[in-house]
Design a protein around this motif. Structure first.
Motif, PDB file in Angstrom:
ATOM      1  N   ASP A 174      -9.808 -42.706  24.416  1.00 46.00           N
ATOM      2  CA  ASP A 174     -11.122 -43.359  23.635  1.00 46.00           C
ATOM      3  C   ASP A 174     -12.481 -42.723  24.818  1.00 46.00           C
ATOM      4  N   CYS A 175     -12.106 -42.647  25.620  1.00 42.81           N
ATOM      5  CA  CYS A 175     -13.242 -43.389  26.538  1.00 42.81           C
ATOM      6  C   CYS A 175     -12.926 -41.768  27.633  1.00 42.81           C
ATOM      7  N   LYS A 176     -14.439 -41.677  27.946  1.00 40.18           N
ATOM      8  CA  LYS A 176     -14.293 -40.294  28.630  1.00 40.18           C
ATOM      9  C   LYS A 176     -13.567 -40.207  29.788  1.00 40.18           C
ATOM     10  N   TYR A 177     -13.793 -41.578  31.296  1.00 42.31           N
ATOM     11  CA  TYR A 177     -12.615 -41.561  31.441  1.00 42.31           C
ATOM     12  C   TYR A 177     -11.509 -42.933  31.362  1.00 42.31           C
ATOM     13  N   ASP A 192      -4.376 -49.865  15.941  1.00 42.08           N
ATOM     14  CA  ASP A 192      -5.522 -49.186  16.370  1.00 42.08           C
ATOM     15  C   ASP A 192      -6.300 -49.904  17.888  1.00 42.08           C
ATOM     16  N   ALA A 193      -4.696 -49.878  18.812  1.00 44.45           N
ATOM     17  CA  ALA A 193      -5.449 -50.958  20.048  1.00 44.45           C
ATOM     18  C   ALA A 193      -5.507 -49.440  20.300  1.00 44.45           C
ATOM     19  N   THR A 194      -7.044 -49.419  21.827  1.00 42.14           N
ATOM     20  CA  THR A 194      -7.170 -49.366  22.488  1.00 42.14           C
ATOM     21  C   THR A 194      -7.053 -49.236  23.878  1.00 42.14           C
ATOM     22  N   LEU A 195      -6.777 -48.472  25.003  1.00 36.97           N
ATOM     23  CA  LEU A 195      -6.527 -48.891  26.033  1.00 36.97           C
ATOM     24  C   LEU A 195      -7.224 -48.069  27.507  1.00 36.97           C
ATOM     25  N   LEU A 196      -7.799 -49.190  28.358  1.00 34.84           N
ATOM     26  CA  LEU A 196      -8.181 -48.397  29.534  1.00 34.84           C
ATOM     27  C   LEU A 196      -7.039 -48.200  30.677  1.00 34.84           C
ATOM     28  N   ASN A 197      -6.979 -47.371  31.446  1.00 37.87           N
ATOM     29  CA  ASN A 197      -6.448 -47.809  33.038  1.00 37.87           C
ATOM     30  C   ASN A 197      -7.000 -47.527  34.288  1.00 37.87           C
ATOM     31  N   TYR A 198      -7.462 -49.102  34.768  1.00 34.26           N
ATOM     32  CA  TYR A 198      -8.312 -49.338  35.332  1.00 34.26           C
ATOM     33  C   TYR A 198      -7.872 -48.895  36.474  1.00 34.26           C
ATOM     34  N   ASP A 201     -16.424 -49.764  34.912  1.00 29.98           N
ATOM     35  CA  ASP A 201     -17.090 -50.506  34.584  1.00 29.98           C
ATOM     36  C   ASP A 201     -17.609 -50.846  34.405  1.00 29.98           C
ATOM     37  N   GLU A 202     -18.330 -50.272  32.938  1.00 27.14           N
ATOM     38  CA  GLU A 202     -19.219 -50.217  32.104  1.00 27.14           C
ATOM     39  C   GLU A 202     -18.685 -50.615  30.691  1.00 27.14           C
ATOM     40  N   THR A 203     -16.909 -50.220  30.299  1.00 28.68           N
ATOM     41  CA  THR A 203     -16.376 -50.385  29.613  1.00 28.68           C
ATOM     42  C   THR A 203     -16.013 -51.851  29.733  1.00 28.68           C
ATOM     43  N   VAL A 204     -15.050 -52.679  30.760  1.00 27.10           N
ATOM     44  CA  VAL A 204     -14.227 -53.703  30.377  1.00 27.10           C
ATOM     45  C   VAL A 204     -15.882 -54.455  30.764  1.00 27.10           C
ATOM     46  N   MET A 232     -17.426 -42.100  37.349  1.00 26.91           N
ATOM     47  CA  MET A 232     -15.935 -41.860  36.860  1.00 26.91           C
ATOM     48  C   MET A 232     -15.757 -44.048  36.925  1.00 26.91           C
ATOM     49  N   MET A 233     -16.102 -44.490  37.886  1.00 29.29           N
ATOM     50  CA  MET A 233     -16.240 -45.333  38.216  1.00 29.29           C
ATOM     51  C   MET A 233     -16.841 -46.480  37.761  1.00 29.29           C
ATOM     52  N   LYS A 234     -18.294 -46.750  37.402  1.00 24.18           N
ATOM     53  CA  LYS A 234     -19.595 -46.657  37.186  1.00 24.18           C
ATOM     54  C   LYS A 234     -19.338 -46.911  35.313  1.00 24.18           C
TER      55      LYS A 234
END
Length: 111
Positions: free
Chosen positions: A44-47, A22-28, A63-66, A58-60
């Motif tokens: 699973d992230c809005k952005y 159940d991995a989660t991912l962000l394209n930063y 950045d918070e997610t990371v 969007m970047m804020k």
């Protein structure tokens, strides 16, 4: 196609990410380059990636997610991530958006 699937960053990284249930991912800080599709991960992230809209939120949010370590994996394109929470575990050179670039895969070090 002129490339083998195993040569493409999306497939190389997907193979690594499949080790995490159940991995989660962000394209930063770049548009989705097929990493979600190939890995089968549902954002699973809005952005979950950036777009051409110049929205400071969007970047804020990214950045918070990371900063909070909210996802298991982060993919970057052309830039390295500076974080105490994520470790670079793989990189791949590939032609993207008209240029050769390096993709980086980071894993949350709490995994």
């Amino acid at each position: 196609m002129q490339y083998e699937l195993s040569e493409m960053p999306q497939y190389k990284f997907a193979k690594i990410m499949e080790e995490t249930e159940d991995a989660t991912l962000l394209n930063y800080n770049f548009m989705d380059g097929g990493f979600y599709t190939v890995s089968g991960i549902i954002p699973d992230c809005k952005y979950f990636c950036t777009t051409f809209m110049n929205d400071p939120e969007m970047m804020k949010q990214q950045d918070e997610t990371v900063k909070n370590g909210d996802v298991d994996y982060v993919v970057t394109c052309r830039e390295e991530l500076t974080s105490e929470i994520y470790d670079c575990i793989s990189e791949a050179e590939f032609f993207f958006e008209g240029d050769d670039c390096t993709f980086y895969l980071y894993r949350n070090n709490s995994l």
